[in-house]
Write an enzyme that holds these catalytic residues in place. Structure first.
Site, PDB file in Angstrom:
ATOM      1  N   ARG A 164      98.221  14.430   9.782  1.00 54.92           N
ATOM      2  CA  ARG A 164      98.718  15.754   9.245  1.00 54.92           C
ATOM      3  C   ARG A 164      99.113  16.744  10.286  1.00 54.92           C
ATOM      4  O   ARG A 164      98.779  17.915  10.473  1.00 54.92           O
ATOM      5  CB  ARG A 164      97.175  16.546   8.803  1.00 54.92           C
ATOM      6  CG  ARG A 164      96.489  15.470   7.898  1.00 54.92           C
ATOM      7  CD  ARG A 164      96.628  15.524   6.542  1.00 54.92           C
ATOM      8  NE  ARG A 164      95.931  14.717   5.766  1.00 54.92           N
ATOM      9  CZ  ARG A 164      96.326  13.290   5.479  1.00 54.92           C
ATOM     10  NH1 ARG A 164      97.183  12.871   5.985  1.00 54.92           N
ATOM     11  NH2 ARG A 164      95.214  12.550   4.895  1.00 54.92           N
ATOM     12  N   SER A 235      91.206  19.543   0.582  1.00 52.53           N
ATOM     13  CA  SER A 235      90.190  19.298   1.663  1.00 52.53           C
ATOM     14  C   SER A 235      90.393  20.385   2.741  1.00 52.53           C
ATOM     15  O   SER A 235      91.596  20.811   3.061  1.00 52.53           O
ATOM     16  CB  SER A 235      90.662  17.996   2.312  1.00 52.53           C
ATOM     17  OG  SER A 235      90.619  16.904   1.648  1.00 52.53           O
ATOM     18  N   GLU A 331      92.128  21.988   7.934  1.00 49.15           N
ATOM     19  CA  GLU A 331      93.409  21.457   7.722  1.00 49.15           C
ATOM     20  C   GLU A 331      94.327  22.729   6.798  1.00 49.15           C
ATOM     21  O   GLU A 331      95.476  22.589   7.000  1.00 49.15           O
ATOM     22  CB  GLU A 331      93.230  20.408   6.623  1.00 49.15           C
ATOM     23  CG  GLU A 331      94.554  19.687   5.930  1.00 49.15           C
ATOM     24  CD  GLU A 331      94.534  18.740   5.006  1.00 49.15           C
ATOM     25  OE1 GLU A 331      93.499  17.798   5.391  1.00 49.15           O
ATOM     26  OE2 GLU A 331      94.886  18.557   4.034  1.00 49.15           O
TER      27      GLU A 331
HETATM   28  P1  NAP Z   1      88.574   8.781   1.275  1.00 44.73           P
HETATM   29  O1  NAP Z   1      89.418   7.842   0.467  1.00 44.73           O
HETATM   30  O2  NAP Z   1      86.759   9.071   0.691  1.00 44.73           O
HETATM   31  O3  NAP Z   1      88.517   8.530   2.707  1.00 44.73           O
HETATM   32  C1  NAP Z   1      87.716   9.423   3.780  1.00 44.73           C
HETATM   33  C2  NAP Z   1      88.059   9.155   5.048  1.00 44.73           C
HETATM   34  O4  NAP Z   1      88.015   7.841   5.374  1.00 44.73           O
HETATM   35  C3  NAP Z   1      89.801   9.411   5.240  1.00 44.73           C
HETATM   36  O5  NAP Z   1      89.744   9.955   6.723  1.00 44.73           O
HETATM   37  C4  NAP Z   1      90.318   8.109   5.333  1.00 44.73           C
HETATM   38  O6  NAP Z   1      91.558   8.142   6.197  1.00 44.73           O
HETATM   39  C5  NAP Z   1      89.361   7.375   5.683  1.00 44.73           C
HETATM   40  N1  NAP Z   1      89.267   5.762   5.087  1.00 44.73           N
HETATM   41  C6  NAP Z   1      88.827   5.632   4.054  1.00 44.73           C
HETATM   42  N2  NAP Z   1      89.248   4.170   3.775  1.00 44.73           N
HETATM   43  C7  NAP Z   1      89.874   3.736   4.605  1.00 44.73           C
HETATM   44  C8  NAP Z   1      90.598   2.515   5.140  1.00 44.73           C
HETATM   45  N3  NAP Z   1      90.390   1.645   4.363  1.00 44.73           N
HETATM   46  N4  NAP Z   1      91.344   2.748   6.066  1.00 44.73           N
HETATM   47  C9  NAP Z   1      91.454   3.553   6.900  1.00 44.73           C
HETATM   48  N5  NAP Z   1      91.131   4.756   6.716  1.00 44.73           N
HETATM   49  C10 NAP Z   1      90.088   5.006   5.666  1.00 44.73           C
HETATM   50  O7  NAP Z   1      88.989  10.403   1.195  1.00 44.73           O
HETATM   51  P2  NAP Z   1      89.002  11.569  -0.079  1.00 44.73           P
HETATM   52  O8  NAP Z   1      88.697  12.666   0.595  1.00 44.73           O
HETATM   53  O9  NAP Z   1      88.823  11.104  -1.276  1.00 44.73           O
HETATM   54  O10 NAP Z   1      90.657  11.840  -0.268  1.00 44.73           O
HETATM   55  C11 NAP Z   1      91.475  10.525  -0.776  1.00 44.73           C
HETATM   56  C12 NAP Z   1      92.668  10.648  -0.051  1.00 44.73           C
HETATM   57  O11 NAP Z   1      93.418  11.782  -0.095  1.00 44.73           O
HETATM   58  C13 NAP Z   1      92.547  10.123   1.852  1.00 44.73           C
HETATM   59  O12 NAP Z   1      93.425   9.325   2.144  1.00 44.73           O
HETATM   60  C14 NAP Z   1      92.906  11.766   2.211  1.00 44.73           C
HETATM   61  O13 NAP Z   1      93.177  11.682   3.463  1.00 44.73           O
HETATM   62  C15 NAP Z   1      93.824  12.070   1.360  1.00 44.73           C
HETATM   63  N6  NAP Z   1      93.975  13.665   1.230  1.00 44.73           N
HETATM   64  C16 NAP Z   1      95.188  14.300   1.601  1.00 44.73           C
HETATM   65  C17 NAP Z   1      95.286  15.294   1.695  1.00 44.73           C
HETATM   66  C18 NAP Z   1      96.491  15.892   2.403  1.00 44.73           C
HETATM   67  O14 NAP Z   1      97.407  15.173   2.747  1.00 44.73           O
HETATM   68  N7  NAP Z   1      96.567  17.085   2.628  1.00 44.73           N
HETATM   69  C19 NAP Z   1      94.403  16.325   1.015  1.00 44.73           C
HETATM   70  C20 NAP Z   1      93.455  15.877   0.558  1.00 44.73           C
HETATM   71  C21 NAP Z   1      93.003  14.310   0.566  1.00 44.73           C
HETATM   72  P3  NAP Z   1      92.702   9.036   5.641  1.00 44.73           P
HETATM   73  O15 NAP Z   1      92.577  10.464   5.752  1.00 44.73           O
HETATM   74  O16 NAP Z   1      93.949   8.625   6.875  1.00 44.73           O
HETATM   75  O17 NAP Z   1      93.303   8.284   4.445  1.00 44.73           O
END
Ligand code: NAP
Length: 336
Positions: A164, A235, A331
């Site tokens: 990020r 987020s 963020e």
């Molecule tokens: P999630 O899938 O429940 O994951 C929560 C956290 O665990 C995140 O930090 C994710 O890393 C990590 N994680 C989960 N599974 C993983 C794996 N197999 N390997 C490595 N890391 C893992 O998250 P959520 O809140 O529902 O969001 C879904 C996705 O959307 C996530 O990837 C999140 O980062 C992304 N998102 C991005 C933005 C943005 O770019 N502004 C905003 C909202 C959500 P990562 O964050 O590296 O994926």
């Protein structure tokens, strides 16, 4: 060119808070960027660039300056080989571009389906989801360097991308005009995240970029609030990356705490801390709430102010620190 004066930032940002911007200019070309900069210069005002305002907390005091809203459009395939080199104007909708790539059968950004915002904003915080980051598909970013007046094509390696993160956060003098992507023609599905594996088990097709994109949008629509109903910037905090021994100590106390190894430490889902350790799922103070489907997401109800959101977010960060010793980072960025 100038499309409004004293326009509430609340109308230009998805959190729906923030005072007035003195001048708002809609930008559709490099020439219009230069014109807007000229207006700011002759009026002696500061300037800022905004896309869809989906990752900002706009301040109650507003912005006494010239706000450039990027509205430039255009998606152009500039080269075809093993992959497709695609140059996309900064004002294009991110999800619109993901849909374009899917229609063309091009791989690489399908896991990033449904993320709100513009293409020009995507490299700024290096958007990422479900194991894919936009940096993995970016070849270069074309910017207007407002200090020199020159157009520069910044290659991926010089963008200082991180989790990020990118140099564009720290160098606001670089105005992003377009982004060039290399997308793949060969299938390269990244399906190792639990949410995607579950969707596949439940019968979602994961055969093409289009079907994966649809599955991701479906998952997001259940977890993340609908922007047309709620004031939100998704987020609000970053998922923390902590030292391995800090993680081990926390894991001793909270057995179920997930952790994912990264090059810089162990990444933990802040939603787990907010929900399972602090029981803050759905927690509400005044007009601000942690979304009950995903507590990492902050929701601002009608009547909320930036000041109220700030106070709420600080109190959440303090609770996390008191319980775990982790200092969370936001963020969402303050604007201006
Ligand atoms: P999630 O899938 O429940 O994951 C929560 C956290 O665990 C995140 O930090 C994710 O890393 C990590 N994680 C989960 N599974 C993983 C794996 N197999 N390997 C490595 N890391 C893992 O998250 P959520 O809140 O529902 O969001 C879904 C996705 O959307 C996530 O990837 C999140 O980062 C992304 N998102 C991005 C933005 C943005 O770019 N502004 C905003 C909202 C959500 P990562 O964050 O590296 O994926």
């Amino acid at each position: 060119m100038i499309v409004g004066e004293q326009v509430p930032l609340a109308r230009l940002s998805t959190l729906r808070v923030g005072g007035p911007a003195r001048f708002v200019c809609e930008i559709t070309s490099e020439e219009e960027v230069r014109t807007a900069l000229g207006i700011a210069r002759t009026q002696g005002l500061p300037w800022r660039v905004l896309g869809e305002g989906s990752n900002i907390l706009a301040i109650d005091a507003g912005f006494d300056g010239v706000l450039m809203q990027m509205k430039s459009t255009g998606i152009e395939q500039v080269h075809e080989g093993n992959g497709a080199l695609v140059r996309v104007a900064a004002g294009e909708s991110w999800d619109g571009f993901v849909r374009y790539a899917a229609k063309e059968g091009l791989w690489g950004i399908e896991n990033l389906a449904g993320i709100p915002g513009t293409v020009g904003a995507s490299p700024v915080q290096n958007i990422g989801a479900y194991g894919t980051e936009v940096k993995d598909s970016i070849v270069s970013v074309s910017v207007l360097n407002t200090e020199t007046g020159a157009i520069e094509e910044i290659p991926n390696a010089d963008c200082n991308f991180g989790y990020r993160e990118s140099r564009f956060k720290r160098e606001p003098e670089l105005i992003i005009l377009s982004v060039t992507f290399l997308l793949q023609k060969e299938a390269s599905p990244q399906l190792n995240y639990a949410d995607l594996l579950r969707a596949k088990e439940q019968g979602a097709s994961m055969e093409t970029p289009a079907t994966i994109g649809d599955a991701v949008r479906e998952i997001r629509s259940r977890k993340f609030p609908n922007l047309s109903i709620y004031g939100t910037a998704g987020s609000f905090f970053k998922n923390p990356v902590i030292a391995p021994d800090t993680f081990t100590a926390l894991r001793d106390r909270y057995e179920a705490l997930p952790g994912y190894e990264t090059a810089n430490g162990v990444k933990i889902p802040l939603a787990f801390v907010l929900d399972k350790i602090l029981a803050l799922r759905g927690y509400c103070e005044g007009n601000v709430e942690l979304f009950s489907n995903q507590p990492l997401v902050l929701v601002a109800h009608a009547g909320a102010t930036q000041e109220e959101i700030d106070r709420f977010a600080d109190s959440i960060a303090q609770k996390v620190f008191d319980a775990t010793g982790i200092k969370v980072e936001r963020e969402v960025r303050m604007f201006p």
